[in-house]
Scaffold this motif. Sequence first.
Motif, PDB file in Angstrom:
ATOM      1  N   GLY A  31     -43.364 -12.713  11.540  1.00 16.97           N
ATOM      2  CA  GLY A  31     -44.094 -12.194  12.733  1.00 16.97           C
ATOM      3  C   GLY A  31     -45.473 -12.620  12.765  1.00 16.97           C
ATOM      4  O   GLY A  31     -45.900 -13.789  12.507  1.00 16.97           O
ATOM      5  N   ARG A  40     -41.845 -16.764  14.163  1.00 15.55           N
ATOM      6  CA  ARG A  40     -40.668 -15.915  15.046  1.00 15.55           C
ATOM      7  C   ARG A  40     -39.615 -16.548  14.950  1.00 15.55           C
ATOM      8  O   ARG A  40     -39.478 -17.708  15.867  1.00 15.55           O
ATOM      9  CB  ARG A  40     -41.464 -15.519  16.319  1.00 15.55           C
ATOM     10  N   SER A  41     -38.421 -16.272  14.191  1.00 14.45           N
ATOM     11  CA  SER A  41     -37.502 -17.239  13.985  1.00 14.45           C
ATOM     12  C   SER A  41     -36.275 -16.734  14.667  1.00 14.45           C
ATOM     13  O   SER A  41     -35.896 -15.639  14.783  1.00 14.45           O
ATOM     14  CB  SER A  41     -36.875 -16.997  12.381  1.00 14.45           C
ATOM     15  N   ARG A  69     -32.328 -14.315  13.883  1.00 11.82           N
ATOM     16  CA  ARG A  69     -31.544 -13.202  14.535  1.00 11.82           C
ATOM     17  C   ARG A  69     -30.134 -13.285  14.578  1.00 11.82           C
ATOM     18  O   ARG A  69     -29.477 -12.374  14.982  1.00 11.82           O
ATOM     19  CB  ARG A  69     -32.116 -13.167  16.027  1.00 11.82           C
ATOM     20  N   GLY A  91     -44.112  -6.939  10.371  1.00 13.37           N
ATOM     21  CA  GLY A  91     -44.103  -5.794  11.243  1.00 13.37           C
ATOM     22  C   GLY A  91     -42.849  -5.268  11.481  1.00 13.37           C
ATOM     23  O   GLY A  91     -41.867  -5.465  10.810  1.00 13.37           O
ATOM     24  N   ASP A  92     -42.517  -4.493  12.499  1.00 12.62           N
ATOM     25  CA  ASP A  92     -41.175  -3.694  12.899  1.00 12.62           C
ATOM     26  C   ASP A  92     -40.158  -4.795  12.962  1.00 12.62           C
ATOM     27  O   ASP A  92     -38.825  -4.585  12.400  1.00 12.62           O
ATOM     28  CB  ASP A  92     -41.136  -2.840  14.206  1.00 12.62           C
ATOM     29  N   GLY A  93     -40.323  -5.916  13.594  1.00  8.40           N
ATOM     30  CA  GLY A  93     -39.377  -6.911  13.616  1.00  8.40           C
ATOM     31  C   GLY A  93     -38.885  -7.650  12.366  1.00  8.40           C
ATOM     32  O   GLY A  93     -37.660  -7.686  12.113  1.00  8.40           O
ATOM     33  N   THR A  94     -39.823  -7.901  11.565  1.00  3.03           N
ATOM     34  CA  THR A  94     -39.469  -8.345  10.228  1.00  3.03           C
ATOM     35  C   THR A  94     -38.720  -7.348   9.558  1.00  3.03           C
ATOM     36  O   THR A  94     -37.655  -7.795   8.733  1.00  3.03           O
ATOM     37  CB  THR A  94     -40.897  -8.283   9.395  1.00  3.03           C
ATOM     38  N   GLY A  98     -34.922  -7.353  10.649  1.00  2.78           N
ATOM     39  CA  GLY A  98     -34.233  -8.439  10.267  1.00  2.78           C
ATOM     40  C   GLY A  98     -33.944  -8.350   8.717  1.00  2.78           C
ATOM     41  O   GLY A  98     -32.751  -8.875   8.482  1.00  2.78           O
ATOM     42  N   HIS A 143     -30.978  -6.281   8.255  1.00  6.67           N
ATOM     43  CA  HIS A 143     -29.629  -6.975   8.762  1.00  6.67           C
ATOM     44  C   HIS A 143     -29.290  -7.816   7.260  1.00  6.67           C
ATOM     45  O   HIS A 143     -28.192  -7.930   6.937  1.00  6.67           O
ATOM     46  CB  HIS A 143     -29.846  -7.889   9.843  1.00  6.67           C
TER      47      HIS A 143
END
Length: 328
Positions: free
Chosen positions: A14, A76-77, A81, A106-109, A112, A115
């Motif tokens: 991120g 940012r991959s 996703r 952060g939150d996106g990491t 991921g 998942h």
Amino acid sequence: MLENIKKIGVLTSGGDAPGMNAAIRAVTRSCAYYDIECIGIYRGFQGLIEGEFEVLTARSVRNVINKGGTFLKSARSQEFRTKEGRAKAFEKLQEVGIDALVVIGGDGTFTGAIHLQQEHNIPIVGIPGTIDNDINGTDYTIGYDTALNTVVDAIDKIRDTASSHDRLFLVEVMGRDAGDIALNSGIGAGAEEILIPEEDMGIDRMMESLMKSRKSGKTSSIIVVAEGEKSGKNIFELAEFIGENLTGYDIRVSVLGHMQRGGAPSCYDRVLASKLGVGAVEAILRGESGVMVGITNKIVTSVDFEVAIKGRRPLDKELRRVLNITTV
Ligand SMILES: Nc1ncnc2c1ncn2[C@@H]1O[C@H](COP(=O)(O)OP(=O)(O)O)[C@@H](O)[C@H]1O
Ligand SMILES: O=P(O)(O)OC[C@H]1O[C@](O)(COP(=O)(O)O)[C@@H](O)[C@@H]1O
Ligand SMILES: [Mg+2]
């Protein structure tokens, strides 16, 4: 202590944040301390998918504690996703025998990571690294303190011009959907008004406040605008609106942008990153997974990823009250 953890992978993901290098250093040296091999993964989840690995020894992380950005690089991959992307990533982890993963982001990491863990059952511990401070379960994220200082420094400089030319400045700061940077830097830099995503107080109220300021004898003003604020107008439209409805103001806009993410980390961020880096490796060795290590009242604690990324923390109402009093 878990005996089966022999190799730990570490990545940054991120938006980069000052102090990420200090966190990588602390993870690497904790691994050395506990006799575990540490594998640096370049370019976040994208580098994981592509197998960009390098062994990190205690000496690999010399002279990085004071550096901004992240020497492991970040990304940012989009591929990560997808389920297929994450399956590729897991294959790479297996190929080199990585037993557990530390993800700094952060939150996106963390989303991921949830998942990856659910689909492939690998232990993962997170470290909050983002200037936005938009993570639950930690008082502060790594990089936030440095960003605040950078923003305050920039606004101090803008104040010189605002005051010399009797101007009104609108200054846009980062933070995505969080107003932490705006509210705290705004108070620290003596801003007149602060617009944040957590509360839409309406443009009318801002106009009233500007008129009141002028009547009270103020000749220049600074308004801090969070990038995610909800007035429905971007900062240039806001400036235009003020110009059209309040005569006699010489208005300028300044968008601070990515300079807020750069620079040497503050001492606070270096210490925080060091504590959380050690905390993350020790959490893995205690058998924890699916958690982020955060700091609450100086104590390192673990919180589930789901809690860390859930919703927004409520606005600090006391700060709003302090702003109202100190801008009278
Ligand atoms: N819903 C998701 N599913 C899978 N991976 C995700 C998801 N959201 C984010 N990621 C991964 O995490 C990376 C970092 O997230 P991003 O939101 O860009 O930054 P940050 O972690 O700083 O919030 C993304 O580039 C993507 O690879
Ligand atoms: O660097 P980019 O891709 O332009 O993204 C800008 C965004 O990244 C940030 O600087 C940091 O956000 P993240 O930590 O979630 O990546 C935000 O404040 C900003 O909205
Ligand atoms: Mg984020």
